[in-house]
Design an enzyme around this catalytic site. Structure first.
Site, PDB file in Angstrom:
ATOM      1  NE  ARG A   1      -9.784  -8.885 -60.514  1.00 49.01           N
ATOM      2  CZ  ARG A   1      -9.805  -9.727 -59.484  1.00 49.01           C
ATOM      3  NH1 ARG A   1      -9.418  -9.339 -58.294  1.00 49.01           N
ATOM      4  NH2 ARG A   1     -10.212 -10.976 -59.643  1.00 49.01           N
TER       5      ARG A   1
ATOM      6  CE1 TYR B   1     -12.606  16.952 -65.571  1.00 46.80           C
ATOM      7  CE2 TYR B   1     -13.088  15.084 -64.148  1.00 46.80           C
ATOM      8  CZ  TYR B   1     -12.936  15.617 -65.405  1.00 46.80           C
ATOM      9  OH  TYR B   1     -13.108  14.806 -66.504  1.00 46.80           O
TER      10      TYR B   1
ATOM     11  CG  ASP C   1      -7.252  16.486 -59.325  1.00 45.55           C
ATOM     12  OD1 ASP C   1      -6.185  16.414 -59.972  1.00 45.55           O
ATOM     13  OD2 ASP C   1      -8.363  16.225 -59.819  1.00 45.55           O
TER      14      ASP C   1
ATOM     15  CE  LYS D   1      -7.418  14.771 -68.433  1.00 43.16           C
ATOM     16  NZ  LYS D   1      -8.075  15.267 -67.227  1.00 43.16           N
TER      17      LYS D   1
HETATM   18  C1  LIG Z   1      -9.197  14.911 -66.478  1.00 43.66           C
HETATM   19  C2  LIG Z   1      -9.260  15.209 -65.033  1.00 43.66           C
HETATM   20  C3  LIG Z   1      -9.783  14.269 -64.126  1.00 43.66           C
HETATM   21  C4  LIG Z   1     -10.397  12.956 -64.564  1.00 43.66           C
HETATM   22  O1  LIG Z   1      -9.469  12.094 -65.105  1.00 43.66           O
HETATM   23  P1  LIG Z   1      -9.830  10.972 -66.247  1.00 43.66           P
HETATM   24  O2  LIG Z   1      -8.499  10.371 -66.537  1.00 43.66           O
HETATM   25  O3  LIG Z   1     -10.437  11.705 -67.396  1.00 43.66           O
HETATM   26  O4  LIG Z   1     -10.787  10.017 -65.649  1.00 43.66           O
HETATM   27  C5  LIG Z   1      -9.756  14.607 -62.779  1.00 43.66           C
HETATM   28  N1  LIG Z   1      -9.265  15.781 -62.348  1.00 43.66           N
HETATM   29  C6  LIG Z   1      -8.769  16.712 -63.194  1.00 43.66           C
HETATM   30  C7  LIG Z   1      -8.263  17.993 -62.656  1.00 43.66           C
HETATM   31  C8  LIG Z   1      -8.752  16.459 -64.568  1.00 43.66           C
HETATM   32  O5  LIG Z   1      -8.264  17.391 -65.405  1.00 43.66           O
END
Ligand SMILES: *Cc1c(COP(=O)(O)O)cnc(C)c1O
Length: 373
Positions: free
Chosen positions: A48, A100, A172, A197
């Site tokens: 961890r 988001y 982000d 992503k």
């Molecule tokens: C998908 C996404 C998230 C969240 O991420 P997860 O890996 O699904 O928890 C946050 N911000 C943006 C812009 C996203 O596209």
């Protein structure tokens, strides 16, 4: 080293013991100490707290965003949750109005109960942002391009504004990726990613990361939350990301080239009312995007002329685009965002969001042409 070279070589030296060029996957949750109880030279003690695959990934992501350190988590949402946990009850956060929806839901469904408050404001208007700061504001959260309408906010202007108020600026950067946008170089203090992503790129790993521009007590607290809370990625998740990140730049460049062509195609289509893509000169954020991004990304959305039923018809008619949420994989996805976000969603009902993949662009355009009747 330039970006592409870093992506291949940082955190990726051949294994000194076996000579393995691909990194060995270390599944062990615990690490042997010597007779004096000293941990091994790697410093690893317990899974961890740290693991060789995670450490390699963290050094790679820190390099690619130009930060001093990165911390990896089990999802993008686990990152956001940790950032909010690092604040104190009574603190206030500024979010974009079209942040988001998962970020918004974490705040409203979880952290308001903790005593955090937030304002959701239009980040493309710095006068409105200026007026939204309160004495207890601790964090300015940016998301640019935003989801799902691809609004652009000016990172360097808003980072300066937040610093003038003694407030941390966090971006982000999931959609742009560091291939096209480097928020830390533009003045932001922290960058967050859903590495599910584009870093993952193959729709097969859920993960997140935060990268810091400088050492700070806030970074120390995040590190403590990562270790104490334990929302960490598995060694295999890290291994998958170490495998996919070297190809990030070539994937994102090819996907972006196709997205630009598709945006221009849709822009002139009679059954499309508006295309949201920052690379179109008609986009309200075009000038800022051109200044702060070196490419416009592979995400776009568009609104059809015939409302929700028309959007549903188009989404049903495509053959190559897959109807699914998420983005950044090599397969193209289409999504009726308002349905996915739920009844309280402010997303236009005629809007379809596309993540452009690595298929041949002519096939993707033909698919949309057949569907857009
Ligand atoms: C998908 C996404 C998230 C969240 O991420 P997860 O890996 O699904 O928890 C946050 N911000 C943006 C812009 C996203 O596209």
């Amino acid at each position: 080293m330039l970006f592409e070279t870093q992506a291949v070589h940082v955190g990726r030296a051949p294994d000194p013991v076996s000579g393995a060029v691909a990194p060995p996957l270390v599944l062990s949750t615990t690490f042997a100490r010597d007779g004096d109880y000293a941990p091994p030279a790697s410093g690893d003690i317990y899974g961890r707290t740290g693991n060789p695959n995670r450490r390699d990934l963290e050094s790679l992501l820190a390099a690619l965003e130009g930060g001093v350190a990165a911390l990896c988590f089990s999802s993008g949402q686990a990152v956001t949750q940790s950032v909010l946990q690092a604040l104190n009850p009574g603190d206030h956060v500024l979010f974009p109005r079209d942040v988001y929806h998962g970020t918004r839901n974490l705040l409203t469904q979880q952290f308001e109960r903790w005593g955090l408050s937030a304002s959701f404001v239009d980040m493309d208007d710095s006068l409105i942002v200026e007026q939204a700061f309160r004495p207890n504001t601790r964090l300015l959260w940016l998301e640019t391009p935003s989801n799902p309408s691809l609004k652009i906010s000016d990172i360097s202007a808003l980072a300066s504004l937040s610093h003038a108020h003694g407030v941390l600026c966090i971006v982000d950067n999931t959609w742009a990726t560091p291939v096209w946008q480097r928020p830390l170089a533009l003045g932001a203090d922290l960058v967050v990613h859903s590495s599910t992503k584009y870093f993952g790129g193959h729709s097969d790993v859920t993960s997140g990361a935060i990268v810091a521009a400088h050492s700070s007590p806030f970074l120390d607290r995040l590190r403590a939350i990562q270790n104490l809370g334990g929302a960490v990625p598995s060694p295999f998740d890290c291994w998958l990301l170490l495998r996919s990140t070297p190809s990030l730049a070539v994937r994102v460049r090819a996907q972006t080239k196709s997205a630009g062509q598709i945006a221009h195609y849709l822009h002139t289509h009679p059954n499309v009312a508006v295309v949201h893509y920052p690379g179109l000169e008609s986009h309200p954020g075009y000038a800022v995007a051109k200044r702060q991004m070196s490419g416009f990304g592979a995400m776009l959305s568009f609104e059809v002329t015939g409302g929700e039923s028309h959007a549903a018809r188009v989404a049903r008619a495509v053959a190559l685009f897959i109807r699914a949420t998420s983005l950044g994989g090599y397969e193209s996805l289409i999504e009726h965002r308002a349905l996915v976000e739920g009844p309280q969603s402010a997303t236009p009902r005629a809007l379809l969001r596309c993540s452009i993949g690595l298929e041949h662009v002519d096939d993707l355009i033909e698919d949309l042409a057949h569907a857009l009747v």
